[in-house]
Design a protein around this motif. Structure first.
Motif, PDB file in Angstrom:
ATOM      1  N   LEU A  88     -17.035  39.729  -6.153  1.00  0.00           N
ATOM      2  CA  LEU A  88     -16.206  39.035  -7.135  1.00  0.00           C
ATOM      3  C   LEU A  88     -16.861  37.763  -7.656  1.00  0.00           C
ATOM      4  O   LEU A  88     -16.957  37.544  -8.875  1.00  0.00           O
ATOM      5  N   ILE A  89     -17.334  36.918  -6.755  1.00  0.00           N
ATOM      6  CA  ILE A  89     -17.891  35.616  -7.150  1.00  0.00           C
ATOM      7  C   ILE A  89     -19.170  35.785  -7.952  1.00  0.00           C
ATOM      8  O   ILE A  89     -19.354  35.140  -9.008  1.00  0.00           O
ATOM      9  N   SER A  90     -20.067  36.645  -7.483  1.00  0.00           N
ATOM     10  CA  SER A  90     -21.336  36.850  -8.190  1.00  0.00           C
ATOM     11  C   SER A  90     -21.109  37.452  -9.575  1.00  0.00           C
ATOM     12  O   SER A  90     -21.770  37.064 -10.561  1.00  0.00           O
ATOM     13  N   THR A  91     -20.174  38.390  -9.661  1.00  0.00           N
ATOM     14  CA  THR A  91     -19.894  39.024 -10.951  1.00  0.00           C
ATOM     15  C   THR A  91     -19.331  38.010 -11.946  1.00  0.00           C
ATOM     16  O   THR A  91     -19.755  37.959 -13.122  1.00  0.00           O
ATOM     17  N   LEU A  92     -18.392  37.179 -11.499  1.00  0.00           N
ATOM     18  CA  LEU A  92     -17.839  36.165 -12.382  1.00  0.00           C
ATOM     19  C   LEU A  92     -18.894  35.141 -12.794  1.00  0.00           C
ATOM     20  O   LEU A  92     -18.921  34.694 -13.954  1.00  0.00           O
ATOM     21  N   THR A  93     -19.743  34.782 -11.854  1.00  0.00           N
ATOM     22  CA  THR A  93     -20.806  33.820 -12.169  1.00  0.00           C
ATOM     23  C   THR A  93     -21.713  34.367 -13.266  1.00  0.00           C
ATOM     24  O   THR A  93     -22.072  33.647 -14.221  1.00  0.00           O
ATOM     25  N   THR A  94     -22.083  35.630 -13.153  1.00  0.00           N
ATOM     26  CA  THR A  94     -22.947  36.259 -14.154  1.00  0.00           C
ATOM     27  C   THR A  94     -22.259  36.332 -15.513  1.00  0.00           C
ATOM     28  O   THR A  94     -22.875  36.030 -16.559  1.00  0.00           O
ATOM     29  N   LEU A  95     -21.012  36.703 -15.536  1.00  0.00           N
ATOM     30  CA  LEU A  95     -20.275  36.808 -16.794  1.00  0.00           C
ATOM     31  C   LEU A  95     -20.129  35.436 -17.463  1.00  0.00           C
ATOM     32  O   LEU A  95     -20.231  35.311 -18.697  1.00  0.00           O
ATOM     33  N   ILE A  96     -19.905  34.399 -16.648  1.00  0.00           N
ATOM     34  CA  ILE A  96     -19.776  33.045 -17.207  1.00  0.00           C
ATOM     35  C   ILE A  96     -21.109  32.578 -17.770  1.00  0.00           C
ATOM     36  O   ILE A  96     -21.172  31.975 -18.863  1.00  0.00           O
ATOM     37  N   ASP A  97     -22.182  32.835 -17.031  1.00  0.00           N
ATOM     38  CA  ASP A  97     -23.515  32.429 -17.502  1.00  0.00           C
ATOM     39  C   ASP A  97     -23.885  33.132 -18.805  1.00  0.00           C
ATOM     40  O   ASP A  97     -24.586  32.556 -19.662  1.00  0.00           O
ATOM     41  N   ASN A  98     -23.426  34.362 -18.963  1.00  0.00           N
ATOM     42  CA  ASN A  98     -23.749  35.133 -20.172  1.00  0.00           C
ATOM     43  C   ASN A  98     -22.777  34.864 -21.316  1.00  0.00           C
ATOM     44  O   ASN A  98     -22.983  35.370 -22.434  1.00  0.00           O
ATOM     45  N   LEU A 144     -16.206  27.202 -14.611  1.00  0.00           N
ATOM     46  CA  LEU A 144     -16.944  26.900 -13.383  1.00  0.00           C
ATOM     47  C   LEU A 144     -16.082  26.118 -12.387  1.00  0.00           C
ATOM     48  O   LEU A 144     -16.217  26.299 -11.172  1.00  0.00           O
ATOM     49  N   ARG A 145     -15.204  25.260 -12.902  1.00  0.00           N
ATOM     50  CA  ARG A 145     -14.337  24.482 -12.010  1.00  0.00           C
ATOM     51  C   ARG A 145     -13.386  25.407 -11.251  1.00  0.00           C
ATOM     52  O   ARG A 145     -13.219  25.280 -10.031  1.00  0.00           O
ATOM     53  N   TYR A 146     -12.765  26.316 -11.969  1.00  0.00           N
ATOM     54  CA  TYR A 146     -11.859  27.264 -11.303  1.00  0.00           C
ATOM     55  C   TYR A 146     -12.620  28.245 -10.411  1.00  0.00           C
ATOM     56  O   TYR A 146     -12.088  28.705  -9.390  1.00  0.00           O
ATOM     57  N   LEU A 147     -13.853  28.532 -10.785  1.00  0.00           N
ATOM     58  CA  LEU A 147     -14.665  29.426  -9.951  1.00  0.00           C
ATOM     59  C   LEU A 147     -14.969  28.780  -8.599  1.00  0.00           C
ATOM     60  O   LEU A 147     -14.917  29.444  -7.558  1.00  0.00           O
ATOM     61  N   GLU A 148     -15.256  27.471  -8.602  1.00  0.00           N
ATOM     62  CA  GLU A 148     -15.502  26.764  -7.345  1.00  0.00           C
ATOM     63  C   GLU A 148     -14.226  26.711  -6.490  1.00  0.00           C
ATOM     64  O   GLU A 148     -14.288  26.852  -5.261  1.00  0.00           O
ATOM     65  N   GLU A 149     -13.086  26.513  -7.125  1.00  0.00           N
ATOM     66  CA  GLU A 149     -11.834  26.513  -6.384  1.00  0.00           C
ATOM     67  C   GLU A 149     -11.554  27.893  -5.798  1.00  0.00           C
ATOM     68  O   GLU A 149     -11.027  28.012  -4.676  1.00  0.00           O
ATOM     69  N   LEU A 150     -11.915  28.932  -6.533  1.00  0.00           N
ATOM     70  CA  LEU A 150     -11.745  30.293  -6.044  1.00  0.00           C
ATOM     71  C   LEU A 150     -12.594  30.524  -4.787  1.00  0.00           C
ATOM     72  O   LEU A 150     -12.111  31.119  -3.807  1.00  0.00           O
ATOM     73  N   LYS A 151     -13.810  30.043  -4.789  1.00  0.00           N
ATOM     74  CA  LYS A 151     -14.679  30.173  -3.611  1.00  0.00           C
ATOM     75  C   LYS A 151     -14.048  29.490  -2.395  1.00  0.00           C
ATOM     76  O   LYS A 151     -14.002  30.070  -1.304  1.00  0.00           O
ATOM     77  N   THR A 200     -14.244  41.797   6.510  1.00  0.00           N
ATOM     78  CA  THR A 200     -15.604  41.974   5.991  1.00  0.00           C
ATOM     79  C   THR A 200     -15.575  42.333   4.517  1.00  0.00           C
ATOM     80  O   THR A 200     -16.416  41.863   3.734  1.00  0.00           O
ATOM     81  N   THR A 201     -14.618  43.180   4.121  1.00  0.00           N
ATOM     82  CA  THR A 201     -14.514  43.526   2.705  1.00  0.00           C
ATOM     83  C   THR A 201     -14.197  42.303   1.852  1.00  0.00           C
ATOM     84  O   THR A 201     -14.666  42.191   0.707  1.00  0.00           O
ATOM     85  N   ILE A 202     -13.430  41.377   2.404  1.00  0.00           N
ATOM     86  CA  ILE A 202     -13.139  40.135   1.681  1.00  0.00           C
ATOM     87  C   ILE A 202     -14.377  39.254   1.626  1.00  0.00           C
ATOM     88  O   ILE A 202     -14.708  38.672   0.589  1.00  0.00           O
ATOM     89  N   ARG A 203     -15.082  39.173   2.739  1.00  0.00           N
ATOM     90  CA  ARG A 203     -16.292  38.343   2.803  1.00  0.00           C
ATOM     91  C   ARG A 203     -17.370  38.859   1.845  1.00  0.00           C
ATOM     92  O   ARG A 203     -18.121  38.061   1.267  1.00  0.00           O
ATOM     93  N   ASN A 204     -17.435  40.160   1.691  1.00  0.00           N
ATOM     94  CA  ASN A 204     -18.417  40.736   0.769  1.00  0.00           C
ATOM     95  C   ASN A 204     -18.147  40.312  -0.674  1.00  0.00           C
ATOM     96  O   ASN A 204     -19.086  40.132  -1.461  1.00  0.00           O
ATOM     97  N   GLU A 205     -16.873  40.144  -1.025  1.00  0.00           N
ATOM     98  CA  GLU A 205     -16.544  39.688  -2.381  1.00  0.00           C
ATOM     99  C   GLU A 205     -17.021  38.265  -2.608  1.00  0.00           C
ATOM    100  O   GLU A 205     -17.251  37.849  -3.750  1.00  0.00           O
ATOM    101  N   LEU A 206     -17.206  37.548  -1.521  1.00  0.00           N
ATOM    102  CA  LEU A 206     -17.653  36.155  -1.623  1.00  0.00           C
ATOM    103  C   LEU A 206     -19.171  36.032  -1.616  1.00  0.00           C
ATOM    104  O   LEU A 206     -19.730  35.142  -2.267  1.00  0.00           O
ATOM    105  N   THR A 207     -19.851  36.933  -0.890  1.00  0.00           N
ATOM    106  CA  THR A 207     -21.292  36.783  -0.673  1.00  0.00           C
ATOM    107  C   THR A 207     -22.150  37.874  -1.297  1.00  0.00           C
ATOM    108  O   THR A 207     -23.341  37.659  -1.536  1.00  0.00           O
ATOM    109  N   SER A 208     -21.595  39.030  -1.557  1.00  0.00           N
ATOM    110  CA  SER A 208     -22.395  40.146  -2.068  1.00  0.00           C
ATOM    111  C   SER A 208     -22.831  39.916  -3.522  1.00  0.00           C
ATOM    112  O   SER A 208     -22.080  39.342  -4.318  1.00  0.00           O
TER     113      SER A 208
END
Length: 250
Positions: A107-117, A184-191, A95-103
């Motif tokens: 991890l994913i949401s934080t990286l997405t925000t940093l990339i967008d900014n 973004l390409r590496y971010l999708e691979e990370l997901k 669950t802790t791993i899944r939260n990094e993917l969906t919360s």
């Protein structure tokens, strides 16, 4: 063949010591030699006995020390590393791993925000930290819960893939190499790699799911004759691990 216990080995060592005493013969007298005095013979016998006893005592002590060192030390180490794999622990860990993917704060949401900014410097620092707290800590803990060796090997490759994804995002954020497209390409691979890792949760087998001998017989035999025989044989054996209340044989 069952491995002998330490107590059994110690008893055998003591037995061998006793046997060795029985096979040590006193010195023979040469024909025609005058008998020595009683005091001299007694002194010599006592000296030989003391020397033999000291040698055997030293040998037994050394052997016992080696047995204790080579047997108890690995067992103590294994006891410290042993992990009781329970459904609750597995659920919490994944669950802790899944939260990094969906919360939203994962991890994913934080990286997405940093990339967008366009926060390149923060991305460089965050990807370094993520490899430690996410890949090493969280994925590493989950790998220890996997019960299949082949799956564990696959999990190592998946964890390495996560590291490569984070490195890719990091490189695409360095001065002179900034690339939102590569980020973004590496971010999708990370997901995708994290999602694949989460699928390993369903491969974990708990101790009580391995099935008893009764369950196996029920699955492969038709009719109830063999079950009746086994019930009669093991009904009075309180230490038996067989269970006869899970299935009804028709």
């Amino acid at each position: 063949m069952p491995r002998p216990s330490i107590a059994t080995i110690a008893v055998l060592c003591c037995h061998l010591v006793g046997c060795s005493n029985a096979f040590i013969a006193p010195p023979k007298k040469s024909p025609g030699t005058a008998p020595k005095s009683t005091t001299s013979s007694s002194s010599t016998a006592t000296s030989l006995h003391a020397t033999r006893r000291n040698f055997l005592h030293h040998s037994l002590t050394t052997t016992t020390s080696i047995i204790l060192t080579t047997t108890l030390a690995p067992q103590a180490s294994l006891a410290k590393e042993a992990i009781e794999i329970t459904p609750t622990l597995v659920t919490e860990t994944f669950t802790t791993i899944r939260n990094e993917l969906t919360s939203p704060t994962g991890l994913i949401s934080t990286l997405t925000t940093l990339i967008d900014n366009g926060s390149f410097e923060e991305i460089i620092q965050y990807t370094k930290e993520s490899d430690a707290y996410f890949r090493k800590a969280k994925l590493g803990k989950a790998r220890k819960l996997l019960t299949d060796k082949n799956v564990k090997d696959e999990a190592v490759l998946m964890s390495n893939a996560v590291t490569f994804d984070l490195i890719g995002i990091n490189r695409a954020s360095r001065p002179g190499r900034e690339s939102r497209e590569d980020q973004l390409r590496y971010l999708e691979e990370l997901k995708r790699d994290v999602e694949k890792f989460l699928e390993l949760e369903k491969t974990i087998v708990f101790d009580d799911e391995s099935g008893s001998l009764y369950d196996i017989v029920c699955d492969v035999m038709e009719g109830g004759l063999i079950i009746d025989i086994l019930q009669t044989k093991y009904s009075n054996n309180s230490s038996s691990s067989m269970k006869f209340n899970k299935h009804t044989v028709k």
